[in-house]
Write an enzyme that holds these catalytic residues in place. Structure first.
Site, PDB file in Angstrom:
ATOM      1  N   TYR A  42       2.595  39.954  18.479  1.00  0.00           N
ATOM      2  CA  TYR A  42       4.088  39.714  18.890  1.00  0.00           C
ATOM      3  C   TYR A  42       4.518  38.723  17.927  1.00  0.00           C
ATOM      4  O   TYR A  42       5.908  38.441  17.821  1.00  0.00           O
ATOM      5  CB  TYR A  42       4.358  39.433  20.493  1.00  0.00           C
ATOM      6  CG  TYR A  42       3.812  40.313  21.083  1.00  0.00           C
ATOM      7  CD1 TYR A  42       3.360  41.801  20.958  1.00  0.00           C
ATOM      8  CD2 TYR A  42       3.660  40.316  22.705  1.00  0.00           C
ATOM      9  CE1 TYR A  42       3.127  42.588  21.767  1.00  0.00           C
ATOM     10  CE2 TYR A  42       3.289  41.074  23.440  1.00  0.00           C
ATOM     11  CZ  TYR A  42       2.946  42.291  23.147  1.00  0.00           C
ATOM     12  OH  TYR A  42       2.287  43.039  24.000  1.00  0.00           O
ATOM     13  N   HIS A 100      -6.489  43.950  22.290  1.00  0.00           N
ATOM     14  CA  HIS A 100      -5.090  44.547  22.367  1.00  0.00           C
ATOM     15  C   HIS A 100      -5.283  45.854  22.133  1.00  0.00           C
ATOM     16  O   HIS A 100      -4.491  46.565  22.922  1.00  0.00           O
ATOM     17  CB  HIS A 100      -4.402  43.749  21.225  1.00  0.00           C
ATOM     18  CG  HIS A 100      -2.730  44.029  21.577  1.00  0.00           C
ATOM     19  ND1 HIS A 100      -1.858  43.371  20.864  1.00  0.00           N
ATOM     20  CD2 HIS A 100      -2.344  45.128  22.179  1.00  0.00           C
ATOM     21  CE1 HIS A 100      -0.649  43.685  21.215  1.00  0.00           C
ATOM     22  NE2 HIS A 100      -0.946  44.682  22.088  1.00  0.00           N
TER      23      HIS A 100
END
Length: 265
Positions: A42, A100
């Site tokens: 992010y 992730h």
């Protein structure tokens, strides 16, 4: 190790503006959130950390989660970049560190022991996985010394993940649902909004309340007034009839579906 607390959380995917991200995290914590989710991918860990530091909330009351980028899943990269994440967050540890995506540099036999090592070193209190298939979750459960604390996947009223919810109950980990409002698409979903209207709920509170009632921890991204609106789901009384109506909705498609995702291989 105390049990992992995973209440409704603030998702920060897409909060790219540093000032907005920082201020949103601070506002969320001061409004009552106690779970903040970020990721190396992010590119906002620094702003998230600044928001946590600025909030008038004790750090130990907040569950902070981040995720290792799929490019960084070779063992040495896991160890190095997880510590870089701590530096960006301004923390001495995170509560939860996820794999992730099980793609790119992911190799279960070498990646997962690196996460165990980080837990033993105190970099993270708990280990999680994200965007795994049931088969990959079971494989990770066999390889890891640490219990899987959480599995984070897309989950919302049109994509309810029944198999992964059952697996979470079986293996005793928390299912964490990202995009719990289907990236905003639920607000234009006539059937869902009709259910919400019948029961005097907003579509957001219905969707998030459904997740909480079905043992899913939602992590909606929000800014401004939506931060406090989403938090209303924690105390909302969502009747069984509304929950059953959501369960009866025709399943839809994923909103996040990269070509190299594990379920596409």
């Amino acid at each position: 190790m105390p049990p992992l607390e995973l209440p409704l959380g603030l998702g920060t995917s897409g909060l790219d503006d540093p000032a907005e991200c920082r201020d949103t995290v601070t506002a969320a914590l001061e409004a009552g959130y106690r779970h903040v989710d970020t990721a190396q991918m992010y590119d906002n860990e620094t702003a998230v950390g600044e928001g946590i530091a600025a909030a008038a909330v004790d750090r130990d009351e907040v569950t902070v989660a981040t995720k290792v980028h799929p490019d960084n899943l070779a063992p040495e990269d896991v160890r190095e970049t997880a510590r870089e994440s701590l530096d960006r967050l301004g923390l001495d540890r995170v509560d939860l560190l996820y794999v992730h995506w099980p793609t790119r540099a992911y190799d279960p036999a070498t990646t997962l022991p690196a996460f165990d090592a980080l837990r033993e070193a105190g970099v993270t209190d708990h280990v999680g996985v994200s965007n795994f298939t049931p088969e990959l979750v079971r494989e990770a459960d066999r390889i890891l010394d640490a219990p899987i604390a959480a599995h984070q996947v897309e989950c919302h009223p049109r994509f309810r993940q029944p198999a992964l919810r059952e697996l979470a109950a079986e293996l005793d980990h928390r299912l964490v649902g990202y995009s719990p409002l289907a990236r905003g698409d639920l607000f234009g979903d006539d059937e869902l909004t009709a259910i919400a209207d019948r029961h005097g709920l907003s579509p957001a509170v219905l969707a998030l309340g459904w997740a909480l009632a079905r043992d899913v921890t939602p992590i909606p991204k929000a800014t401004g007034d939506h931060v406090t609106e989403n938090l209303r789901a924690v105390d909302a009384e969502v009747p069984d009839a509304a929950l059953d109506a959501v369960d009866a909705l025709e399943p839809g498609e994923r909103r996040i579906d990269p070509d190299d995702a594990a379920w596409n291989r």
